[in-house]
Write an enzyme that holds these catalytic residues in place. Structure first.
Site, PDB file in Angstrom:
ATOM      1  N   GLY A  45       0.835  -1.192   0.000  1.00 45.86           N
ATOM      2  CA  GLY A  45       0.000   0.000   0.000  1.00 45.86           C
ATOM      3  C   GLY A  45       0.865   1.234   0.000  1.00 45.86           C
ATOM      4  N   PRO A  91       2.856   4.746   0.868  1.00 50.18           N
ATOM      5  CA  PRO A  91       3.702   5.058   2.026  1.00 50.18           C
ATOM      6  C   PRO A  91       2.906   5.727   3.151  1.00 50.18           C
ATOM      7  CG  PRO A  91       4.403   6.298   0.070  1.00 50.18           C
ATOM      8  CD  PRO A  91       3.297   5.420  -0.358  1.00 50.18           C
ATOM      9  N   GLY A  92       3.308   5.475   4.351  1.00 56.78           N
ATOM     10  CA  GLY A  92       2.699   6.166   5.489  1.00 56.78           C
ATOM     11  C   GLY A  92       1.367   5.629   5.943  1.00 56.78           C
ATOM     12  N   THR A  93       0.991   4.462   5.418  1.00 57.50           N
ATOM     13  CA  THR A  93      -0.309   3.937   5.791  1.00 57.50           C
ATOM     14  C   THR A  93      -0.241   3.008   6.995  1.00 57.50           C
ATOM     15  OG1 THR A  93       0.033   2.347   4.019  1.00 57.50           O
ATOM     16  CG2 THR A  93      -1.472   4.163   3.582  1.00 57.50           C
ATOM     17  N   GLY A  94       0.940   2.865   7.574  1.00 63.04           N
ATOM     18  CA  GLY A  94       1.032   2.105   8.815  1.00 63.04           C
ATOM     19  C   GLY A  94       1.470   0.663   8.664  1.00 63.04           C
ATOM     20  N   LYS A  95       2.198   0.351   7.584  1.00 60.81           N
ATOM     21  CA  LYS A  95       2.639  -1.034   7.402  1.00 60.81           C
ATOM     22  C   LYS A  95       3.662  -1.424   8.465  1.00 60.81           C
ATOM     23  CE  LYS A  95       3.715  -0.015   3.097  1.00 60.81           C
ATOM     24  NZ  LYS A  95       3.047   1.301   3.006  1.00 60.81           N
ATOM     25  N   THR A  96       4.625  -0.535   8.675  1.00 59.84           N
ATOM     26  CA  THR A  96       5.633  -0.802   9.702  1.00 59.84           C
ATOM     27  C   THR A  96       4.985  -0.904  11.073  1.00 59.84           C
ATOM     28  OG1 THR A  96       7.102   0.583   8.392  1.00 59.84           O
ATOM     29  CG2 THR A  96       7.866  -0.040  10.577  1.00 59.84           C
ATOM     30  N   GLU A 123     -18.029   4.286  -9.316  1.00 59.71           N
ATOM     31  CA  GLU A 123     -18.055   3.096  -8.448  1.00 59.71           C
ATOM     32  C   GLU A 123     -19.479   2.694  -8.098  1.00 59.71           C
ATOM     33  OE1 GLU A 123     -15.419   1.446  -8.224  1.00 59.71           O
ATOM     34  OE2 GLU A 123     -14.070   3.017  -8.944  1.00 59.71           O
TER      35      GLU A 123
HETATM   36  P1  ADP Z   1       4.495   2.704   6.281  1.00 62.26           P
HETATM   37  O1  ADP Z   1       5.336   1.625   6.871  1.00 62.26           O
HETATM   38  O2  ADP Z   1       3.224   2.161   5.664  1.00 62.26           O
HETATM   39  O3  ADP Z   1       5.183   3.638   5.362  1.00 62.26           O
HETATM   40  P2  ADP Z   1       4.469   3.670   8.982  1.00 62.26           P
HETATM   41  O4  ADP Z   1       4.027   2.462   9.706  1.00 62.26           O
HETATM   42  O5  ADP Z   1       5.906   3.958   8.978  1.00 62.26           O
HETATM   43  O6  ADP Z   1       3.951   3.633   7.472  1.00 62.26           O
HETATM   44  O7  ADP Z   1       3.633   4.918   9.519  1.00 62.26           O
HETATM   45  C1  ADP Z   1       4.247   6.105   9.928  1.00 62.26           C
HETATM   46  C2  ADP Z   1       3.526   6.715  11.092  1.00 62.26           C
HETATM   47  O8  ADP Z   1       2.217   7.159  10.721  1.00 62.26           O
HETATM   48  C3  ADP Z   1       3.277   5.750  12.233  1.00 62.26           C
HETATM   49  O9  ADP Z   1       4.376   5.670  13.070  1.00 62.26           O
HETATM   50  C4  ADP Z   1       2.070   6.364  12.922  1.00 62.26           C
HETATM   51  O10 ADP Z   1       2.442   7.431  13.762  1.00 62.26           O
HETATM   52  C5  ADP Z   1       1.292   6.946  11.772  1.00 62.26           C
HETATM   53  N1  ADP Z   1       0.266   6.011  11.308  1.00 62.26           N
HETATM   54  C6  ADP Z   1       0.158   5.481  10.066  1.00 62.26           C
HETATM   55  N2  ADP Z   1      -0.921   4.678   9.973  1.00 62.26           N
HETATM   56  C7  ADP Z   1      -1.509   4.673  11.187  1.00 62.26           C
HETATM   57  C8  ADP Z   1      -2.655   4.024  11.733  1.00 62.26           C
HETATM   58  N3  ADP Z   1      -3.427   3.219  10.999  1.00 62.26           N
HETATM   59  N4  ADP Z   1      -2.952   4.251  13.041  1.00 62.26           N
HETATM   60  C9  ADP Z   1      -2.202   5.082  13.779  1.00 62.26           C
HETATM   61  N5  ADP Z   1      -1.109   5.708  13.338  1.00 62.26           N
HETATM   62  C10 ADP Z   1      -0.751   5.533  12.048  1.00 62.26           C
HETATM   63 ZN    ZN Z   2     -14.346   0.970 -12.898  1.00 63.65          ZN
END
Ligand code: ADP
Ligand code: ZN
Length: 591
Positions: free
Chosen positions: A190, A192-197, A415
């Site tokens: 997904g 970046p920044g969506t919380g995969k880590t 949609e």
């Molecule tokens: P990714 O690995 O997808 O790039 P990160 O896990 O590094 O994203 O997310 C970065 C930061 O954004 C997290 O440390 C958190 O503070 C915030 N964050 C992202 N998604 C969430 C979520 N679903 N719930 C709470 N905080 C989130």
């Molecule tokens: Zn379509």
């Protein structure tokens, strides 16, 4: 590359200079050998400036003119005092100081060699990777504050899929008892920044096992073979500790699809590293309790070798949050922040379309910083509004332009069209989710659970799936007019065309094209039939499209209601969709 060369030339010059200096010291002009009597006379005449007293049988000295001499040293006790009294400087060079001297030489050389090695590694890395990032891989578990599901908001589906993994990490014996093998590798994909880590970390936290994090890019900018070694090292360390979660961020860096062409395919280093990873993973004993989680922005760039069963065979999408998800994330990141009563987080969630969790986190942080500067006790709505523009300004232009009302509206109708036509012509299909939040494939999303794989598909089902695919474009056209249709249907048309071609070319389901397999005809050199197939395809597609359009026109009110709900909530599940449709029907009956 050029700077790398310069650096190594510079280093070589330095090294030569140092070696030269020490050689000079060791082979300085041979001292003149004089007898002991000559020495005593010289001392008496005041010609001797300095004597180096050694505990050996010889002594070394310096005349006033700087030239050096050696002579026998028969007397040891009291000699120093006598010389000093005669005005000769005495330097006692015991064996220990000599050793210290060679020692310092060796230390200098050692330090220098180290420096040189450092330079050479760096230059090789620069030469290989194009940049001088020196990344050390920490193969020790992170000792941070434990992260649990309490720190993750939204992402209900992704979180749900992780529960099983957590249970497995907690009770591998249970799964072993039933002969179950759990996935060894999971890919989270997904934007970046969506919380995969964060999610991966929380799995380790929930299961209470160590968390090892590395990044795929750390493995590829090193000497050939080193990446593979690092992988083996990582797994060795992890294994010693028993159960754990290994997280590989940017896994595409080492498991990208091999590009065929130019260099004949493949980057040796990457291949070796990837192979080492796969070998380690297939080396796990079942239920050893090691789970590897990889993260990537896009699933479709990964090497298929990585995705095969027994490897990273479970794929979980971690998409951008919808309005409900954003609300949850905003609430979570307001914990411990003094929000003023006038702040309506739900409204903030509605205004932050396409924001990732990371952006929402930074929004709340910026707002808190602004409030702290004002220092009036609370974070006000005005702080959040200002923070919004700060965060937006930091985004790329491309990102910003997607936050466009018109786009959202077109997507909502598009949609809604897919979902509604599914409900109308294929009620046996389940629409599990409709959303206007873009997914990794592009525009909004619509997911349909097609009934379990059958041995045979009926012609009717194939036709339905074509019509459902066409419904997005049809809904755009009847709502916004023929001139305002968008590129959002490109995937749909691809799928529809593929299905239709299959029906006509291979399955004998076309009108007037007979029970022929056109692939066989073509491969036997009979090619003039292609025009016929094309005409047939175009005509059939046209009639399906007209059919879908009139169906949607008949249910225009429902289409509008579904689209409106999508604009408001961004995501609808099947229940909500059904409710909207039923309500519209009721209203129609009473009208
Ligand atoms: P990714 O690995 O997808 O790039 P990160 O896990 O590094 O994203 O997310 C970065 C930061 O954004 C997290 O440390 C958190 O503070 C915030 N964050 C992202 N998604 C969430 C979520 N679903 N719930 C709470 N905080 C989130
Ligand atoms: Zn379509």
């Amino acid at each position: 590359m050029r700077t790398a060369k310069k650096m190594s030339i510079l280093a070589s010059i330095l090294l030569l200079a140092i070696i030269g200096y020490y050689i000079y010291l060791y082979f300085e002009p041979d001292p003149q050998r004089i007898s002991y009597n000559e020495f005593i006379t010289a001392v008496d005449e005041g010609k001797v400036a300095k004597v180096y007293l050694d505990d050996g049988d010889m002594l070394k000295g310096e005349f006033q003119d700087g030239s050096q001499f050696i002579t026998d040293n028969p007397r040891k006790e009291g000699f120093k005092e006598e010389l000093l009294k005669k005005g000769v400087a005495v330097d006692e060079m015991s064996r220990r100081t000599q050793i210290r001297d060679t020692g310092s030489f060796l230390i200098t050389m050692g330090v220098f060699a180290g420096f040189l090695y450092f330079l050479s590694t760096k230059t090789v890395r620069q030469a290989q990777g194009g940049m001088g990032k020196i990344s050390s891989i920490s193969v020790y578990p992170e000792e941070e504050k434990k992260v649990t599901f309490d720190d993750v908001a939204g992402m209900d589906e992704a979180r749900e899929s992780m529960r099983e993994i957590i249970d497995f990490l907690k009770n591998p014996e249970k799964y072993a008892r039933y002969g179950a093998r759990l996935p060894r590798g999971i890919i989270l994909y997904g934007p970046p920044g969506t919380g995969k880590t964060l999610l991966a970390k929380s799995v380790a936290g929930e299961a209470d096992v160590p968390f090892y994090a590395v990044s795929g890019s750390d493995f590829v900018q090193v000497y050939v073979g080193v990446g593979a070694g690092r992988i083996r090292d990582l797994f060795k360390k992890a294994r010693e500790n028993g159960k754990c979660v290994i997280f590989i961020d940017e896994i595409d860096a080492l498991g990208k699809k091999r590009d065929r062409g130019i260099d004949g395919g493949g980057n040796d280093e990457r291949d070796q590293t990837l192979n080492a990873l796969l070998a380690e993973m297939s080396g796990f004993k079942d239920n050893e309790g090691i789970v590897v989680i990889g993260a990537t922005n896009r699933l479709d760039v990964l090497d298929p070798a990585l995705l095969r069963p027994g490897r990273f065979d479970r794929h979980i999408e971690v998409g951008l949050p919808d309005v409900k998800g954003r609300y949850e994330i905003l609430k979570l990141h307001s914990r411990g922040k003094p929000l003023s009563k006038n702040v309506d987080l739900y409204k903030v969630a509605q205004q932050t379309v396409y924001f990732s969790g990371a952006k929402l986190e930074s929004l709340m942080n910026e707002a808190a910083i602004l409030a702290a500067k004002r220092d009036s006790g609370f974070i006000e709505q005005a702080d959040i509004d200002k923070a919004f523009y700060i965060v937006i300004a930091g985004l790329e232009k491309k990102d910003r332009s997607t936050i466009d009302r018109m786009d959202r509206e077109v997507t909502a109708f598009h949609e809604a069209g897919h979902a509604l036509v599914t409900k109308l012509i294929a009620p046996q299909h389940r629409v599990s989710k409709v959303t206007i939040i873009p997914n990794t494939k592009g525009m909004g999303g619509f997911s349909m659970n097609i009934p379990p794989d059958r041995m045979y598909y009926r012609k009717r089902d194939m036709e339905s799936s074509i019509k459902i695919a066409l419904a997005g474009r049809a809904a755009e056209e009847i709502t916004f007019g023929q001139d305002n249709i968008t590129t959002g249907a490109s995937n749909d048309l691809e799928r529809a065309t593929e299905t239709l071609l299959d029906m006509i070319r291979r399955l004998g389901m076309g009108k007037g094209t007979g029970l022929l397999n056109y692939d066989v005809l073509y491969s036997n050199g009979i090619r003039q039939v292609s025009d016929e197939v094309l005409a047939q395809c175009k005509q059939t597609m046209e009639s399906y499209y007209e059919e879908v359009k009139s169906l949607l026109l008949m249910h225009r009110d429902v289409l509008k209601a579904v689209a409106t709900a999508l604009l408001e909530k961004e995501t609808l599940d099947e229940e909500e969709l059904d409710r909207i449709i039923t309500e519209c029907h009721k209203r129609r009956v009473t009208a």
